[in-house]
Each structure stands twice: as structure tokens, then as C-alpha cells.
Design a protein around this motif. Sequence first.
Motif, PDB file in Angstrom:
ATOM      1  N   ILE A  68      -1.824  -4.381   3.590  1.00  0.00           N
ATOM      2  CA  ILE A  68      -2.347  -3.904   4.879  1.00  0.00           C
ATOM      3  C   ILE A  68      -1.303  -3.098   5.656  1.00  0.00           C
ATOM      4  CG2 ILE A  68      -1.782  -6.007   6.161  1.00  0.00           C
ATOM      5  CD1 ILE A  68      -5.055  -4.040   6.572  1.00  0.00           C
ATOM      6  N   ASP A  69      -0.039  -3.376   5.432  1.00  0.00           N
ATOM      7  CA  ASP A  69       1.014  -2.622   6.123  1.00  0.00           C
ATOM      8  C   ASP A  69       1.070  -1.165   5.674  1.00  0.00           C
ATOM      9  OD1 ASP A  69       1.829  -4.760   7.714  1.00  0.00           O
ATOM     10  OD2 ASP A  69       3.202  -5.515   6.178  1.00  0.00           O
ATOM     11  N   GLN A  70       0.450  -0.850   4.558  1.00  0.00           N
ATOM     12  CA  GLN A  70       0.431   0.530   4.061  1.00  0.00           C
ATOM     13  C   GLN A  70      -0.690   1.357   4.702  1.00  0.00           C
ATOM     14  OE1 GLN A  70       0.333   0.466  -0.231  1.00  0.00           O
ATOM     15  NE2 GLN A  70       2.249  -0.681  -0.353  1.00  0.00           N
ATOM     16  N   PHE A  71      -1.589   0.680   5.419  1.00  0.00           N
ATOM     17  CA  PHE A  71      -2.664   1.408   6.093  1.00  0.00           C
ATOM     18  C   PHE A  71      -2.092   2.183   7.270  1.00  0.00           C
ATOM     19  CE2 PHE A  71      -5.794   1.502   9.600  1.00  0.00           C
ATOM     20  CZ  PHE A  71      -6.685   2.404   9.034  1.00  0.00           C
ATOM     21  N   THR A  72      -2.500   3.448   7.383  1.00  0.00           N
ATOM     22  CA  THR A  72      -2.043   4.301   8.474  1.00  0.00           C
ATOM     23  C   THR A  72      -3.053   4.262   9.603  1.00  0.00           C
ATOM     24  OG1 THR A  72      -1.006   5.765   6.861  1.00  0.00           O
ATOM     25  CG2 THR A  72      -1.317   6.634   9.082  1.00  0.00           C
ATOM     26  N   GLU A  73      -2.641   3.719  10.735  1.00  0.00           N
ATOM     27  CA  GLU A  73      -3.527   3.639  11.894  1.00  0.00           C
ATOM     28  C   GLU A  73      -3.967   5.046  12.303  1.00  0.00           C
ATOM     29  OE1 GLU A  73      -3.124   1.710  16.202  1.00  0.00           O
ATOM     30  OE2 GLU A  73      -2.515   0.370  14.558  1.00  0.00           O
ATOM     31  N   GLY A  74      -5.212   5.161  12.679  1.00  0.00           N
ATOM     32  CA  GLY A  74      -5.761   6.453  13.042  1.00  0.00           C
ATOM     33  C   GLY A  74      -6.574   7.056  11.902  1.00  0.00           C
ATOM     34  N   LYS A  75      -6.369   6.559  10.693  1.00  0.00           N
ATOM     35  CA  LYS A  75      -7.154   6.981   9.533  1.00  0.00           C
ATOM     36  C   LYS A  75      -8.366   6.061   9.411  1.00  0.00           C
ATOM     37  CE  LYS A  75      -4.041   9.923   7.856  1.00  0.00           C
ATOM     38  NZ  LYS A  75      -4.225  11.272   7.470  1.00  0.00           N
ATOM     39  N   SER A  76      -9.272   6.402   8.512  1.00  0.00           N
ATOM     40  CA  SER A  76     -10.470   5.592   8.292  1.00  0.00           C
ATOM     41  C   SER A  76     -10.101   4.311   7.539  1.00  0.00           C
ATOM     42  CB  SER A  76     -11.498   6.383   7.486  1.00  0.00           C
ATOM     43  OG  SER A  76     -12.529   5.524   7.037  1.00  0.00           O
ATOM     44  N   PHE A  77     -10.299   3.185   8.182  1.00  0.00           N
ATOM     45  CA  PHE A  77     -10.023   1.898   7.551  1.00  0.00           C
ATOM     46  C   PHE A  77     -10.990   1.675   6.391  1.00  0.00           C
ATOM     47  CE2 PHE A  77     -10.043  -2.957   7.927  1.00  0.00           C
ATOM     48  CZ  PHE A  77      -8.850  -3.102   7.244  1.00  0.00           C
ATOM     49  N   GLU A  78     -12.258   1.989   6.623  1.00  0.00           N
ATOM     50  CA  GLU A  78     -13.247   1.830   5.552  1.00  0.00           C
ATOM     51  C   GLU A  78     -12.910   2.741   4.371  1.00  0.00           C
ATOM     52  OE1 GLU A  78     -18.044   2.051   4.659  1.00  0.00           O
ATOM     53  OE2 GLU A  78     -17.339   2.241   6.715  1.00  0.00           O
ATOM     54  N   GLY A  79     -12.483   3.958   4.643  1.00  0.00           N
ATOM     55  CA  GLY A  79     -12.107   4.877   3.573  1.00  0.00           C
ATOM     56  C   GLY A  79     -10.925   4.360   2.774  1.00  0.00           C
ATOM     57  N   TRP A  80      -9.966   3.745   3.464  1.00  0.00           N
ATOM     58  CA  TRP A  80      -8.799   3.173   2.808  1.00  0.00           C
ATOM     59  C   TRP A  80      -9.225   2.018   1.897  1.00  0.00           C
ATOM     60  CZ3 TRP A  80      -6.050  -1.599   3.583  1.00  0.00           C
ATOM     61  CH2 TRP A  80      -4.776  -1.630   3.011  1.00  0.00           C
ATOM     62  N   ILE A  81     -10.099   1.161   2.405  1.00  0.00           N
ATOM     63  CA  ILE A  81     -10.604   0.040   1.605  1.00  0.00           C
ATOM     64  C   ILE A  81     -11.381   0.572   0.405  1.00  0.00           C
ATOM     65  CG2 ILE A  81     -12.165  -1.951   1.589  1.00  0.00           C
ATOM     66  CD1 ILE A  81     -11.419  -2.388   4.554  1.00  0.00           C
ATOM     67  N   ARG A  82     -12.227   1.586   0.633  1.00  0.00           N
ATOM     68  CA  ARG A  82     -13.036   2.168  -0.443  1.00  0.00           C
ATOM     69  C   ARG A  82     -12.143   2.699  -1.567  1.00  0.00           C
ATOM     70  NH1 ARG A  82     -18.141   4.164  -0.731  1.00  0.00           N
ATOM     71  NH2 ARG A  82     -18.413   3.767   1.491  1.00  0.00           N
ATOM     72  N   ARG A  83     -11.057   3.371  -1.197  1.00  0.00           N
ATOM     73  CA  ARG A  83     -10.142   3.917  -2.213  1.00  0.00           C
ATOM     74  C   ARG A  83      -9.561   2.784  -3.054  1.00  0.00           C
ATOM     75  NH1 ARG A  83      -6.569   8.520  -3.308  1.00  0.00           N
ATOM     76  NH2 ARG A  83      -7.862   9.750  -1.938  1.00  0.00           N
ATOM     77  N   ILE A  84      -9.212   1.677  -2.423  1.00  0.00           N
ATOM     78  CA  ILE A  84      -8.691   0.518  -3.157  1.00  0.00           C
ATOM     79  C   ILE A  84      -9.749  -0.003  -4.122  1.00  0.00           C
ATOM     80  CG2 ILE A  84      -7.995  -1.917  -2.911  1.00  0.00           C
ATOM     81  CD1 ILE A  84      -6.497  -1.032  -0.324  1.00  0.00           C
ATOM     82  N   MET A  85     -11.001  -0.083  -3.671  1.00  0.00           N
ATOM     83  CA  MET A  85     -12.083  -0.593  -4.529  1.00  0.00           C
ATOM     84  C   MET A  85     -12.344   0.346  -5.711  1.00  0.00           C
ATOM     85  SD  MET A  85     -12.794  -3.464  -3.292  1.00  0.00           S
ATOM     86  CE  MET A  85     -12.259  -4.238  -1.778  1.00  0.00           C
ATOM     87  N   VAL A  86     -12.301   1.636  -5.470  1.00  0.00           N
ATOM     88  CA  VAL A  86     -12.483   2.600  -6.557  1.00  0.00           C
ATOM     89  C   VAL A  86     -11.362   2.426  -7.577  1.00  0.00           C
ATOM     90  CG1 VAL A  86     -12.403   5.060  -7.164  1.00  0.00           C
ATOM     91  CG2 VAL A  86     -13.806   4.294  -5.234  1.00  0.00           C
ATOM     92  N   ASN A  87     -10.120   2.322  -7.095  1.00  0.00           N
ATOM     93  CA  ASN A  87      -8.984   2.155  -8.000  1.00  0.00           C
ATOM     94  C   ASN A  87      -9.071   0.855  -8.787  1.00  0.00           C
ATOM     95  OD1 ASN A  87      -7.811   4.632  -7.392  1.00  0.00           O
ATOM     96  ND2 ASN A  87      -6.589   3.785  -5.726  1.00  0.00           N
ATOM     97  N   GLU A  88      -9.490  -0.217  -8.140  1.00  0.00           N
ATOM     98  CA  GLU A  88      -9.651  -1.500  -8.842  1.00  0.00           C
ATOM     99  C   GLU A  88     -10.735  -1.397  -9.918  1.00  0.00           C
ATOM    100  OE1 GLU A  88      -8.007  -4.542  -8.819  1.00  0.00           O
ATOM    101  OE2 GLU A  88      -6.577  -3.351  -7.661  1.00  0.00           O
ATOM    102  N   SER A  89     -11.824  -0.713  -9.585  1.00  0.00           N
ATOM    103  CA  SER A  89     -12.909  -0.531 -10.555  1.00  0.00           C
ATOM    104  C   SER A  89     -12.429   0.286 -11.750  1.00  0.00           C
ATOM    105  CB  SER A  89     -14.109   0.149  -9.895  1.00  0.00           C
ATOM    106  OG  SER A  89     -14.632  -0.666  -8.868  1.00  0.00           O
ATOM    107  N   LEU A  90     -11.677   1.349 -11.482  1.00  0.00           N
ATOM    108  CA  LEU A  90     -11.157   2.178 -12.568  1.00  0.00           C
ATOM    109  C   LEU A  90     -10.167   1.396 -13.428  1.00  0.00           C
ATOM    110  CD1 LEU A  90     -10.650   5.601 -10.754  1.00  0.00           C
ATOM    111  CD2 LEU A  90     -12.513   4.919 -12.286  1.00  0.00           C
ATOM    112  N   MET A  91      -9.363   0.533 -12.813  1.00  0.00           N
ATOM    113  CA  MET A  91      -8.435  -0.299 -13.585  1.00  0.00           C
ATOM    114  C   MET A  91      -9.201  -1.237 -14.507  1.00  0.00           C
ATOM    115  SD  MET A  91      -5.127  -0.958 -11.042  1.00  0.00           S
ATOM    116  CE  MET A  91      -5.490  -2.646 -10.910  1.00  0.00           C
TER     117      MET A  91
END
Length: 182
Positions: free
Chosen positions: A66-89
Motif C-alpha cells: 500500500i505504501d507504493q500507491f501514489t495518492e492522487g491517482k486512481s486507487f481502484e485502477g491501482w488495485i485493478r493493475r495488481i489483479m491483472v498482474n496476479e491473473s497473468l502470473m
Amino acid sequence: MTDVLPSQAKEIEWVRLCQKQDRKGQYAVYQHYAGRMMAVCRRYLGQSPDAEDALQEGFMKVFTKIDQFTEGKSFEGWIRRIMVNESLMKIRKNGSIYLKDIDETWDVGQPADALMHLTTQEIEMLIADMPDGYRTIFNLYAIEGYSHPEISQMLHISEGTSKSQLSRARALLQTKMKNVAV
């Protein structure tokens, strides 16, 4: 001072709570996003237990990184990217994606007005029914908005292969939509 919408204020609070390892904050984030993120995982992994695993492992990463999340960016988009990467892994780990390295691209037109006669659920089912390679690249490009260079890096394939697989996925989807719409 910039105006903060109520939903943004809630997200900012959740991020701060998660940074403090607050279980209630983590639970609130999970409850709010789990349904949408499960849909993301299922787009790549289908109705398999792997989709559930990717969701759980993805949220563990959300909370530990969570410390890698940049405030001011889309939190949902950040979570979505993690989920896409986990799915691809998961896909890579299981070896369930086969992409032939091809440099040709097919020119595929638009699917006429077949979309007008299909429900969202029918379209999602048609996408889910595609072969793994086609579905993965279609989702990354058309749904998630990744570029071919990004996809080629994520999947360790050439840009030409990404373009070719997308083109073939579109052609297959177009054929399936015509068959369903008739």
C-alpha cells in the motif's frame, strides 16, 4: 484548496488506514472492491479456483504494498493493475496460455450491428469462451486499455504476436456475435 469528492475522501481514508495495517480499513477496501476485482480475475481465469486465488493474493499485495500507491491517482485502477498482474502470473504458472509468435496481422472490420442485439452478459460469455491466448490479449487491450508494447512486455511476446492474437480474437468474436445474433 482542491475539492475532494466524498468517494475520494473515503478512498484517501482507506489508504491511510491500510498503511497503518488497520484491519477495519482493509476489510472496508476488500468489501468495496472485491466484486469488481473478482470480475477482473474471472475475465482472465474463468470460473476456476485460480480466479479466487488471484483475488486473494492480489488483495494481500494491495495491503502489503500500500505504501507504493501514489495518492492522487486512481486507487481502484491501482488495485485493478495488481489483479491483472496476479491473473497473468497464474496463467504463466499454470502454462495455460499458448501464444504462437506470429508477425502477421489480420484486418478485421467492425461486427456490424451484432452488438445491438446482444446483452452485456452474452458478450462476456462469448469473450470467456475464447481460447486463453485470444481472451488474455483481448482483455488486456480492449478491456484494460494496455498498448501492444505493454502487452508484449507483460507476456514476454513480440508486439506482432500481440497484434495478431488481438486480430484473431476480434475475428473470432465477430463470428460468434453474428452466430448468436442470427
